[in-house]
Write an enzyme that holds these catalytic residues in place. Sequence first.
Site, PDB file in Angstrom:
ATOM      1  N   GLU A   1       0.702  -1.261   0.027  1.00 52.87           N
ATOM      2  CA  GLU A   1      -0.286  -0.398   0.140  1.00 52.87           C
ATOM      3  C   GLU A   1       1.264   1.172   0.024  1.00 52.87           C
ATOM      4  O   GLU A   1       0.934   2.321  -0.857  1.00 52.87           O
ATOM      5  CB  GLU A   1      -0.661   0.129   1.148  1.00 52.87           C
ATOM      6  CG  GLU A   1      -1.961   1.182   1.372  1.00 52.87           C
ATOM      7  CD  GLU A   1      -2.507   1.262   2.726  1.00 52.87           C
ATOM      8  OE1 GLU A   1      -3.376   2.065   3.196  1.00 52.87           O
ATOM      9  OE2 GLU A   1      -2.249   0.784   3.490  1.00 52.87           O
ATOM     10  N   HIS A   2       1.767   0.926   0.706  1.00 51.28           N
ATOM     11  CA  HIS A   2       2.825   2.771   1.080  1.00 51.28           C
ATOM     12  C   HIS A   2       3.781   1.859   0.561  1.00 51.28           C
ATOM     13  O   HIS A   2       4.518   0.782   1.352  1.00 51.28           O
ATOM     14  CB  HIS A   2       2.187   2.660   2.099  1.00 51.28           C
ATOM     15  CG  HIS A   2       0.821   3.496   2.986  1.00 51.28           C
ATOM     16  ND1 HIS A   2       0.685   2.610   4.188  1.00 51.28           N
ATOM     17  CD2 HIS A   2       0.757   4.795   2.597  1.00 51.28           C
ATOM     18  CE1 HIS A   2      -0.767   3.357   3.578  1.00 51.28           C
ATOM     19  NE2 HIS A   2      -0.639   4.394   3.099  1.00 51.28           N
TER      20      HIS A   2
END
EC number: 1.1.1.23
Length: 439
Positions: free
Chosen positions: A323-324
């Site tokens: 995601e990040h």
Amino acid sequence: MLKVWEPQAFLEFLNRRRTEFYPEIEAQVRAILERVRREGDGALYAFTRQFDGADLEATGLRVTEAEYREAEAAVSAAFRAALQVAVENIAAFHRPQVPTSWFTTRPDGTIVGQRVTPVDRAGVYVPGGSAPLFSCLLMTAIPAVVAGVPEVIVCTPPDRNGRIDPHMLVAARAAGVKDVYKVGGAQAIGAMAYGTATVPRVDKIAGPGNYYVTLAKKLVFGPVGIDMLAGPTEVMAVDDGSVDAEWLAADLLSQAEHPNGMVILVTTAGPERIAAVGAAMARHTAALPRAETIRRSVAELGAALAVDTLEEAADLVNAVGPEHLEVGVADPWAFLPLVRHAGSIFLGRWTPEAMGDYIAGPSNVIPTEGTARYASPVCVETFIKRSAVTCYSEAAFRAQAPHAVRLALTEDLLAHAASMQIRLAKPDGESPSEGREAG
């Protein structure tokens, strides 16, 4: 503090975790959705009492103007100033994404193109819990408003007193939200998907949530659109030893303070670096109010992987699809072309992921659990759709229709062919009305 994994073993663990099924939870979510579909507001009141401990039947599900006014008076000037910066940055990032309709005329006179329109109504889900995640509201509602959606609503769970945090309400007004409803969980997804007497049915649902919310979005998809299946948060940091270990530790902990937050460190700087970052994480954790949540997240979902080269690190990034992704290396821009699968990428030592959570501009509602392989963060595109447009002139139709007839006959779709043949049978230049009169 971080468990050291052999890379291949970690990827196998991750794949098993990401492909698990929870049939008992699915049965619960289906029951919640069906009750909302049948009973509407009555089900929402009942579930809010059951799950949130709030009785809203006397005051209603919709936030009132009086509550907005109270919220405006309750927040600080400093919060307002920070909020304004965030709103401006988020809107500025998303404005260039707005597509335009286009049309082109081919040499034979045929006109083709696309007409771009927003959905009529968007529903934003904002998780509840121990913190008012107004940042999720901003990062989801503002792209919808920029896309031109005429009506944006928000569902978020109330506290035990039946109230919404004032910062959330002030953020909703700043983002351009029409209404906020005191509904959370899978029941909120059902309300926005099916509509109730109070909560209007929407065309697109966006926003993150726990497993129940994510599964509810999956189950209602079809009659209503969804942005993605966004589960618990993740952060992956690629490190070559050039970023202060204390900084890197703080960045990893920023996601571990969410329940079930996954933190992954991939480093080329060896076991000593892993030990240094882990020790720094332990020191920081001891001073944080959410220490218990952090320790649980790191114990269950924390991982450190040692590799020899940044190319190997990039291979791991693309296999995980985080995601990040924080790129804490000496030359982050040289590493960027190696990344194919990551939801949101943060380059360099002065770009902690937390800046993206609040103020940088790109949405913080991002694909999780490897779905960055095929999905994108919430953006203007989330809330628009494209209609294809075609217009043939008579001459162009007569030139190309015989080929279309041949293709239709080959598929044995005679009615398709007939709809073109009936036009080809008309003399050149004769209008339909002329043909009827002649008959």
